[in-house]
Design a protein around this motif. Sequence first.
Motif, short mmCIF file in Angstrom:
data_model
loop_
_atom_site.label_atom_id
_atom_site.label_comp_id
_atom_site.label_asym_id
_atom_site.label_seq_id
_atom_site.Cartn_x
_atom_site.Cartn_y
_atom_site.Cartn_z
N MET A 149 -28.29 1.40 39.42
CA MET A 149 -29.16 0.29 39.81
C MET A 149 -30.53 0.87 40.11
SD MET A 149 -28.70 -2.79 42.55
CE MET A 149 -28.72 -1.83 44.04
N LEU A 150 -31.55 0.30 39.50
CA LEU A 150 -32.92 0.81 39.63
C LEU A 150 -33.80 -0.28 40.21
CD1 LEU A 150 -32.79 2.13 36.02
CD2 LEU A 150 -32.93 3.63 37.99
N THR A 151 -34.56 0.09 41.21
CA THR A 151 -35.47 -0.88 41.82
C THR A 151 -36.91 -0.40 41.84
OG1 THR A 151 -34.97 0.05 43.99
CG2 THR A 151 -33.66 -1.84 43.30
N SER A 152 -37.12 0.90 41.77
CA SER A 152 -38.48 1.45 41.89
C SER A 152 -38.87 2.17 40.62
CB SER A 152 -38.55 2.42 43.07
OG SER A 152 -38.19 1.77 44.27
N SER A 153 -40.12 2.06 40.26
CA SER A 153 -40.62 2.73 39.06
C SER A 153 -40.67 4.23 39.26
CB SER A 153 -42.04 2.26 38.73
OG SER A 153 -42.03 1.05 38.06
N GLY A 154 -40.38 4.96 38.17
CA GLY A 154 -40.63 6.38 38.13
C GLY A 154 -39.62 7.25 38.84
N ILE A 155 -38.64 6.67 39.46
CA ILE A 155 -37.63 7.48 40.17
C ILE A 155 -36.40 7.57 39.29
CG2 ILE A 155 -36.17 7.66 42.20
CD1 ILE A 155 -38.33 6.08 43.71
N GLU A 156 -36.09 8.79 38.83
CA GLU A 156 -34.96 8.97 37.95
C GLU A 156 -33.67 9.01 38.75
OE1 GLU A 156 -34.35 12.82 36.03
OE2 GLU A 156 -34.08 11.77 34.12
N LYS A 157 -32.69 8.30 38.25
CA LYS A 157 -31.35 8.36 38.84
C LYS A 157 -30.47 9.16 37.89
CE LYS A 157 -31.37 4.73 42.12
NZ LYS A 157 -30.50 3.90 42.97
N SER A 202 -26.47 10.94 37.13
CA SER A 202 -25.05 11.08 37.42
C SER A 202 -24.45 11.91 36.32
CB SER A 202 -24.38 9.71 37.51
OG SER A 202 -23.00 9.84 37.72
N GLY A 203 -24.27 13.17 36.58
CA GLY A 203 -23.74 14.07 35.55
C GLY A 203 -24.69 14.17 34.37
N ARG A 204 -24.17 13.81 33.20
CA ARG A 204 -24.99 13.89 31.98
C ARG A 204 -25.80 12.62 31.73
NH1 ARG A 204 -22.06 13.32 28.22
NH2 ARG A 204 -20.09 12.86 29.27
N LEU A 205 -25.63 11.64 32.59
CA LEU A 205 -26.36 10.37 32.42
C LEU A 205 -27.54 10.32 33.38
CD1 LEU A 205 -23.47 9.73 31.23
CD2 LEU A 205 -23.91 7.36 31.93
N SER A 206 -28.62 9.74 32.90
CA SER A 206 -29.78 9.54 33.76
C SER A 206 -30.51 8.27 33.30
CB SER A 206 -30.72 10.74 33.72
OG SER A 206 -31.25 10.91 32.42
N SER A 207 -31.26 7.69 34.23
CA SER A 207 -31.97 6.47 33.90
C SER A 207 -33.24 6.39 34.72
CB SER A 207 -31.08 5.25 34.20
OG SER A 207 -31.72 4.05 33.80
N ILE A 208 -34.23 5.70 34.15
CA ILE A 208 -35.52 5.54 34.82
C ILE A 208 -36.07 4.17 34.50
CG2 ILE A 208 -36.96 6.49 32.98
CD1 ILE A 208 -38.38 8.10 35.31
N LEU A 209 -36.88 3.67 35.40
CA LEU A 209 -37.43 2.32 35.29
C LEU A 209 -38.96 2.38 35.27
CD1 LEU A 209 -37.04 -0.84 35.52
CD2 LEU A 209 -37.13 -0.49 38.00
N ASP A 210 -39.57 1.57 34.43
CA ASP A 210 -41.03 1.43 34.42
C ASP A 210 -41.35 -0.05 34.65
OD1 ASP A 210 -43.73 1.05 33.72
OD2 ASP A 210 -43.69 2.76 32.35
N LYS A 211 -41.73 -0.38 35.87
CA LYS A 211 -41.96 -1.79 36.21
C LYS A 211 -43.29 -2.30 35.70
CE LYS A 211 -40.67 -3.02 40.43
NZ LYS A 211 -40.44 -2.94 41.88
N LYS A 212 -44.18 -1.41 35.33
CA LYS A 212 -45.45 -1.84 34.77
C LYS A 212 -45.27 -2.27 33.32
CE LYS A 212 -50.16 -0.29 33.86
NZ LYS A 212 -51.11 0.85 33.88
N GLU A 213 -44.53 -1.44 32.56
CA GLU A 213 -44.29 -1.74 31.15
C GLU A 213 -43.02 -2.55 30.94
OE1 GLU A 213 -46.49 -1.17 28.87
OE2 GLU A 213 -47.80 -0.12 30.27
N LEU A 214 -42.29 -2.83 32.00
CA LEU A 214 -41.10 -3.68 31.97
C LEU A 214 -40.01 -3.14 31.05
CD1 LEU A 214 -42.75 -7.24 31.86
CD2 LEU A 214 -42.30 -5.78 33.83
N PHE A 215 -39.63 -1.90 31.26
CA PHE A 215 -38.51 -1.36 30.50
C PHE A 215 -37.81 -0.26 31.29
CE2 PHE A 215 -39.48 2.91 29.03
CZ PHE A 215 -40.84 3.02 29.24
N SER A 216 -36.61 0.04 30.80
CA SER A 216 -35.83 1.13 31.36
C SER A 216 -35.19 1.90 30.20
CB SER A 216 -34.74 0.59 32.28
OG SER A 216 -33.86 1.61 32.71
N ILE A 217 -34.93 3.17 30.42
CA ILE A 217 -34.16 3.94 29.45
C ILE A 217 -32.95 4.56 30.13
CG2 ILE A 217 -36.12 4.41 27.94
CD1 ILE A 217 -36.23 7.22 29.12
#
Lengths: 110, 112
Positions: A48-56, A58-73
Amino acid sequence: EDKVVQSPLSLVVHEGDTVTLNCSYEVTNFRSLLWYKQEKKAPTFLFMLTSSGIEKKSGRLSSILDKKELFSILNITATQTGDSAVYLCAVSPNDYKLSFGAGTTVTVRA
Amino acid sequence: DGGITQSPKYLFRKEGQNVTLSCEQNLNHDAMYWYRQDPGQGLRLIYYSQIVNDFQKGDIAEGYSVSREKKESFPLTVTSAQKNPTAFYLCASSDYSNEKLFFGSGTQLSVL
Protein backbone atom coordinates in the motif's frame (compact mmCIF):
# COMPACT_ATOMS: atom_id res chain seq x y z
CA GLU A 1 -15.32 8.37 -12.60
CA ASP A 2 -12.18 6.85 -11.14
CA LYS A 3 -9.91 5.16 -13.64
CA VAL A 4 -7.02 2.73 -13.24
CA VAL A 5 -5.00 1.54 -16.24
CA GLN A 6 -2.40 -1.19 -16.01
CA SER A 7 0.20 -2.03 -18.60
CA PRO A 8 1.19 -4.26 -20.13
CA LEU A 9 -1.86 -6.52 -20.04
CA SER A 10 0.37 -9.56 -20.14
CA LEU A 11 3.99 -10.54 -20.51
CA VAL A 12 6.13 -13.64 -20.62
CA VAL A 13 9.62 -13.71 -19.16
CA HIS A 14 12.26 -16.28 -18.26
CA GLU A 15 13.42 -17.09 -14.79
CA GLY A 16 15.94 -14.56 -13.57
CA ASP A 17 14.56 -11.69 -15.64
CA THR A 18 13.39 -8.41 -14.11
CA VAL A 19 9.81 -7.32 -14.62
CA THR A 20 8.34 -3.82 -14.37
CA LEU A 21 4.58 -3.39 -14.18
CA ASN A 22 2.87 -0.04 -14.62
CA CYS A 23 -0.25 1.44 -13.11
CA SER A 24 -1.62 4.87 -13.97
CA TYR A 25 -4.69 6.36 -12.36
CA GLU A 26 -7.19 9.17 -12.25
CA VAL A 27 -9.10 9.45 -9.02
CA THR A 28 -10.87 12.13 -7.10
CA ASN A 29 -9.49 12.65 -3.61
CA PHE A 30 -6.68 10.10 -3.81
CA ARG A 31 -5.91 8.34 -0.56
CA SER A 32 -3.72 5.34 -1.44
CA LEU A 33 -2.67 2.88 -4.13
CA LEU A 34 -2.51 -0.85 -3.50
CA TRP A 35 -0.94 -3.80 -5.29
CA TYR A 36 -2.31 -7.35 -5.07
CA LYS A 37 -1.10 -10.69 -6.44
CA GLN A 38 -3.72 -13.13 -7.69
CA GLU A 39 -2.27 -16.58 -8.32
CA LYS A 40 -5.35 -18.70 -8.57
CA LYS A 41 -8.34 -17.38 -6.77
CA ALA A 42 -7.86 -15.02 -3.81
CA PRO A 43 -5.87 -11.84 -4.38
CA THR A 44 -3.23 -11.37 -1.71
CA PHE A 45 -1.98 -8.00 -0.54
CA LEU A 46 1.49 -6.84 -1.59
CA PHE A 47 1.88 -3.12 -0.95
CA MET A 48 0.00 0.00 0.00
CA LEU A 49 1.49 3.32 -1.11
CA THR A 50 0.42 6.71 0.10
CA SER A 51 3.44 8.97 -0.34
CA SER A 52 5.39 9.84 -3.45
CA GLY A 53 8.97 8.72 -3.88
CA ILE A 54 9.12 6.27 -1.00
CA GLU A 55 9.98 2.79 -2.22
CA LYS A 56 8.41 -0.15 -0.48
CA LYS A 57 10.24 -3.47 -0.65
CA SER A 58 9.44 -7.04 0.18
CA GLY A 59 12.09 -9.51 -0.88
CA ARG A 60 12.44 -9.35 -4.65
CA LEU A 61 9.38 -7.12 -5.04
CA SER A 62 9.40 -3.35 -4.77
CA SER A 63 7.01 -0.56 -5.61
CA ILE A 64 7.00 3.22 -5.79
CA LEU A 65 4.37 5.89 -6.27
CA ASP A 66 4.51 9.19 -8.16
CA LYS A 67 1.55 11.32 -7.10
CA LYS A 68 2.50 14.16 -9.42
CA GLU A 69 2.48 12.01 -12.56
CA LEU A 70 -0.27 9.74 -11.17
CA PHE A 71 1.37 6.37 -11.59
CA SER A 72 3.02 3.55 -9.75
CA ILE A 73 5.39 0.78 -10.76
CA LEU A 74 5.86 -2.68 -9.35
CA ASN A 75 9.24 -4.30 -9.91
CA ILE A 76 10.05 -7.98 -9.58
CA THR A 77 13.73 -8.88 -9.78
CA ALA A 78 15.25 -12.32 -10.35
CA THR A 79 11.85 -13.71 -11.28
CA GLN A 80 10.87 -17.26 -10.37
CA THR A 81 8.10 -19.48 -11.69
CA GLY A 82 6.23 -18.82 -8.46
CA ASP A 83 5.91 -15.19 -9.49
CA SER A 84 3.54 -16.22 -12.28
CA ALA A 85 0.24 -14.54 -11.43
CA VAL A 86 -2.09 -11.68 -12.22
CA TYR A 87 -0.95 -8.48 -10.54
CA LEU A 88 -3.73 -6.07 -9.68
CA CYS A 89 -3.43 -2.37 -9.00
CA ALA A 90 -6.15 -0.52 -7.09
CA VAL A 91 -6.62 3.04 -5.94
CA SER A 92 -8.55 4.19 -2.91
CA PRO A 93 -10.26 7.55 -2.68
CA ASN A 94 -11.37 8.96 0.64
CA ASP A 95 -14.50 6.79 0.72
CA TYR A 96 -12.37 3.61 0.71
CA LYS A 97 -14.13 2.14 -2.32
CA LEU A 98 -11.25 0.65 -4.26
CA SER A 99 -11.14 0.95 -8.05
CA PHE A 100 -9.17 -1.83 -9.70
CA GLY A 101 -7.26 -2.00 -12.95
CA ALA A 102 -7.68 -4.92 -15.36
CA GLY A 103 -4.49 -6.52 -14.09
CA THR A 104 -1.23 -7.65 -15.67
CA THR A 105 -0.74 -11.36 -16.26
CA VAL A 106 2.89 -12.35 -15.69
CA THR A 107 4.10 -15.73 -16.90
CA VAL A 108 7.58 -16.81 -15.84
CA ARG A 109 9.04 -19.70 -17.84
CA ALA A 110 11.71 -21.98 -16.40
CA ASP B 1 -7.13 -19.62 11.32
CA GLY B 2 -8.60 -16.21 10.63
CA GLY B 3 -9.88 -15.57 7.17
CA ILE B 4 -12.74 -15.26 4.73
CA THR B 5 -14.65 -18.30 3.55
CA GLN B 6 -16.69 -18.28 0.39
CA SER B 7 -18.96 -21.09 -0.67
CA PRO B 8 -19.59 -22.82 -2.90
CA LYS B 9 -16.47 -22.75 -5.05
CA TYR B 10 -18.53 -23.50 -8.16
CA LEU B 11 -22.20 -22.75 -8.75
CA PHE B 12 -24.50 -23.28 -11.68
CA ARG B 13 -27.61 -21.26 -12.23
CA LYS B 14 -30.59 -22.16 -14.35
CA GLU B 15 -32.40 -19.44 -16.24
CA GLY B 16 -34.91 -17.62 -14.05
CA GLN B 17 -33.36 -18.90 -10.86
CA ASN B 18 -32.01 -16.90 -7.93
CA VAL B 19 -28.82 -18.17 -6.34
CA THR B 20 -27.06 -17.11 -3.16
CA LEU B 21 -23.30 -16.96 -2.63
CA SER B 22 -22.06 -17.25 0.92
CA CYS B 23 -19.32 -15.15 2.52
CA GLU B 24 -18.24 -15.55 6.13
CA GLN B 25 -15.31 -13.86 7.90
CA ASN B 26 -13.81 -14.36 11.33
CA LEU B 27 -11.41 -11.42 11.17
CA ASN B 28 -13.76 -9.19 13.18
CA HIS B 29 -13.76 -6.73 10.28
CA ASP B 30 -16.44 -4.09 10.09
CA ALA B 31 -16.57 -3.67 6.32
CA MET B 32 -17.38 -6.31 3.72
CA TYR B 33 -17.48 -6.13 -0.07
CA TRP B 34 -18.59 -8.10 -3.10
CA TYR B 35 -16.69 -7.83 -6.37
CA ARG B 36 -17.27 -9.36 -9.75
CA GLN B 37 -14.30 -10.36 -11.94
CA ASP B 38 -14.67 -11.00 -15.68
CA PRO B 39 -11.81 -12.15 -17.92
CA GLY B 40 -9.64 -9.24 -19.00
CA GLN B 41 -11.41 -6.81 -16.71
CA GLY B 42 -10.66 -5.44 -13.30
CA LEU B 43 -12.67 -6.18 -10.21
CA ARG B 44 -15.95 -4.32 -10.19
CA LEU B 45 -17.76 -3.45 -6.96
CA ILE B 46 -21.28 -4.86 -6.61
CA TYR B 47 -22.24 -4.01 -3.01
CA TYR B 48 -20.46 -3.08 0.18
CA SER B 49 -21.35 -2.82 3.85
CA GLN B 50 -19.48 -0.83 6.45
CA ILE B 51 -21.63 -1.80 9.40
CA VAL B 52 -24.22 -4.40 10.34
CA ASN B 53 -27.73 -3.79 8.97
CA ASP B 54 -26.44 -1.25 6.46
CA PHE B 55 -25.14 -1.64 2.91
CA GLN B 56 -24.65 0.45 -0.22
CA LYS B 57 -24.74 -0.20 -3.93
CA GLY B 58 -21.50 -0.31 -5.79
CA ASP B 59 -20.94 0.32 -9.48
CA ILE B 60 -22.83 -2.69 -10.84
CA ALA B 61 -25.55 -3.49 -8.29
CA GLU B 62 -28.39 -4.14 -10.75
CA GLY B 63 -29.58 -7.73 -10.60
CA TYR B 64 -27.97 -8.40 -7.22
CA SER B 65 -29.07 -8.15 -3.60
CA VAL B 66 -27.30 -8.48 -0.25
CA SER B 67 -27.98 -8.55 3.47
CA ARG B 68 -25.82 -7.85 6.52
CA GLU B 69 -27.64 -9.24 9.53
CA LYS B 70 -24.46 -10.34 11.27
CA LYS B 71 -21.00 -8.83 11.33
CA GLU B 72 -19.48 -12.10 10.13
CA SER B 73 -21.75 -12.74 7.17
CA PHE B 74 -22.48 -10.92 3.91
CA PRO B 75 -24.38 -13.18 1.46
CA LEU B 76 -24.90 -12.13 -2.14
CA THR B 77 -27.99 -13.15 -4.11
CA VAL B 78 -27.77 -13.17 -7.88
CA THR B 79 -31.32 -12.68 -9.04
CA SER B 80 -32.98 -13.67 -12.30
CA ALA B 81 -32.81 -9.98 -13.26
CA GLN B 82 -29.05 -10.33 -13.74
CA LYS B 83 -28.93 -11.34 -17.39
CA ASN B 84 -25.21 -12.02 -17.60
CA PRO B 85 -24.26 -13.61 -14.29
CA THR B 86 -21.40 -15.81 -15.46
CA ALA B 87 -18.34 -14.48 -13.65
CA PHE B 88 -15.96 -15.02 -10.77
CA TYR B 89 -17.28 -13.47 -7.55
CA LEU B 90 -14.94 -12.34 -4.81
CA CYS B 91 -15.86 -11.35 -1.28
CA ALA B 92 -13.56 -9.15 0.76
CA SER B 93 -13.40 -7.52 4.17
CA SER B 94 -11.46 -4.78 5.90
CA ASP B 95 -11.24 -2.93 9.15
CA TYR B 96 -13.31 0.22 9.26
CA SER B 97 -11.42 3.14 7.71
CA ASN B 98 -8.83 0.82 6.22
CA GLU B 99 -8.54 0.30 2.51
CA LYS B 100 -6.47 -2.88 2.77
CA LEU B 101 -8.79 -5.68 1.72
CA PHE B 102 -8.61 -9.35 2.57
CA PHE B 103 -10.18 -11.61 -0.04
CA GLY B 104 -11.91 -14.96 -0.02
CA SER B 105 -11.12 -17.66 -2.58
CA GLY B 106 -14.06 -16.79 -4.76
CA THR B 107 -17.08 -18.47 -6.33
CA GLN B 108 -17.26 -19.24 -10.04
CA LEU B 109 -20.86 -18.84 -11.19
CA SER B 110 -21.93 -20.27 -14.51
CA VAL B 111 -25.26 -20.38 -16.31
CA LEU B 112 -26.69 -23.72 -17.45
